[in-house]
Motif scaffolding. Sequence first.
Motif, PDB file in Angstrom:
ATOM      1  N   UNK A   1       0.822  -1.210   0.000  1.00 55.80           N
ATOM      2  CA  UNK A   1       0.000   0.000   0.000  1.00 55.80           C
ATOM      3  C   UNK A   1       0.854   1.258   0.000  1.00 55.80           C
ATOM      4  N   UNK A   2       0.311   2.309  -0.576  1.00 58.27           N
ATOM      5  CA  UNK A   2       0.915   3.633  -0.462  1.00 58.27           C
ATOM      6  C   UNK A   2       0.744   4.142   0.973  1.00 58.27           C
ATOM      7  N   UNK A   3       1.449   5.206   1.300  1.00 60.18           N
ATOM      8  CA  UNK A   3       1.300   5.788   2.647  1.00 60.18           C
ATOM      9  C   UNK A   3      -0.149   6.208   2.901  1.00 60.18           C
ATOM     10  N   UNK A   4      -0.773   6.841   1.909  1.00 59.22           N
ATOM     11  CA  UNK A   4      -2.146   7.305   2.097  1.00 59.22           C
ATOM     12  C   UNK A   4      -3.095   6.137   2.319  1.00 59.22           C
ATOM     13  N   UNK A   5      -2.934   5.061   1.539  1.00 57.25           N
ATOM     14  CA  UNK A   5      -3.813   3.896   1.693  1.00 57.25           C
ATOM     15  C   UNK A   5      -3.595   3.231   3.046  1.00 57.25           C
ATOM     16  N   UNK A   6      -2.339   3.184   3.497  1.00 52.70           N
ATOM     17  CA  UNK A   6      -2.071   2.592   4.801  1.00 52.70           C
ATOM     18  C   UNK A   6      -2.676   3.424   5.917  1.00 52.70           C
ATOM     19  N   UNK A   7      -2.579   4.734   5.823  1.00 55.45           N
ATOM     20  CA  UNK A   7      -3.109   5.595   6.871  1.00 55.45           C
ATOM     21  C   UNK A   7      -4.627   5.459   7.001  1.00 55.45           C
ATOM     22  N   UNK A   8      -5.304   5.092   5.916  1.00 61.72           N
ATOM     23  CA  UNK A   8      -6.749   4.886   5.982  1.00 61.72           C
ATOM     24  C   UNK A   8      -7.116   3.719   6.916  1.00 61.72           C
ATOM     25  N   UNK A   9      -6.188   2.800   7.114  1.00 61.43           N
ATOM     26  CA  UNK A   9      -6.472   1.646   7.964  1.00 61.43           C
ATOM     27  C   UNK A   9      -6.549   2.033   9.429  1.00 61.43           C
ATOM     28  N   UNK A  10      -5.924   3.140   9.791  1.00 63.96           N
ATOM     29  CA  UNK A  10      -5.945   3.661  11.165  1.00 63.96           C
ATOM     30  C   UNK A  10      -5.483   2.619  12.169  1.00 63.96           C
ATOM     31  N   UNK A  11      -4.423   1.898  11.822  1.00 62.29           N
ATOM     32  CA  UNK A  11      -3.827   0.977  12.779  1.00 62.29           C
ATOM     33  C   UNK A  11      -3.073   1.780  13.835  1.00 62.29           C
TER      34      UNK A  11
END
Length: 259
Positions: A246-256
């Motif tokens: 995932x890109x940084x933006x896509x990963x941040x959407x996961x809110x882990x």
Amino acid sequence: MPYADLHVHTTRSDGSLGLEAVPEAARRGGVEVVAVTDHDRVQPFDGPVVERDGVTLVHGIELRVETPGGQRLDLLGYGLEPSGDLEAILETIQENRIERGRAIVDCVESRLGLELDVTVDGGFGRPHIARAIEAHPEAAYDYQDAFDHLIGSDCPCYVPRDVPSFERGRAALAESCRLVSLAHPLRYRDPESALALAADLDAVELRYPYGRDVDRDPVERAIDRHDLLATGGSDAHDGRLGVAGLSRRAFERLELPAD
């Protein structure tokens, strides 16, 4: 190049990369976040997310389950803090893994008339056997041949393993993890029914190296239809991280959670 590789295996299950070597492998692959998702095993982490040598490691797991229709699926859990129920499930699975592993090894040794240099213990899987077959000087099989002709599904030395039901596995992961995702949906014999079950999960693995041309439209439709998050990873069983993710933006959407 992905920012986060959320599907990586180590020597705690059937990978060849030691957990301590993951940060260096991540840097080689240009990855800043790695989810360690060994099959049916938890990691020796102090918390759901840790930082090691400048790399963020997400405590993950890959759990195989069986649907009411008899299809076997893999679920990915992220931000793991195992509940009592999940620990009980994993203990049973590991006992069965050892029994199954010994049965497959015995079959291969008998069929080929040789002795494999392999130890059957916790986290054991068929890749361990395939590597041992390939390494044996008298075995006329490489790693892929071993799966294609000896230990793969419907092959003479294949032994199925016991897995929990979809509902029990899903519930245990939901209790233990911050996020539960359906792994590699286009690998199953019936992807549509697998994607329908994703409605009961948080996410589905969108970015995955299938090794062939695939139509990801059904996965994207399921994400839209069921309001799911998208995960992604390389499913690395060696040191090549960052093949997918995932890109940084896509990963941040996961809110882990952060370390």
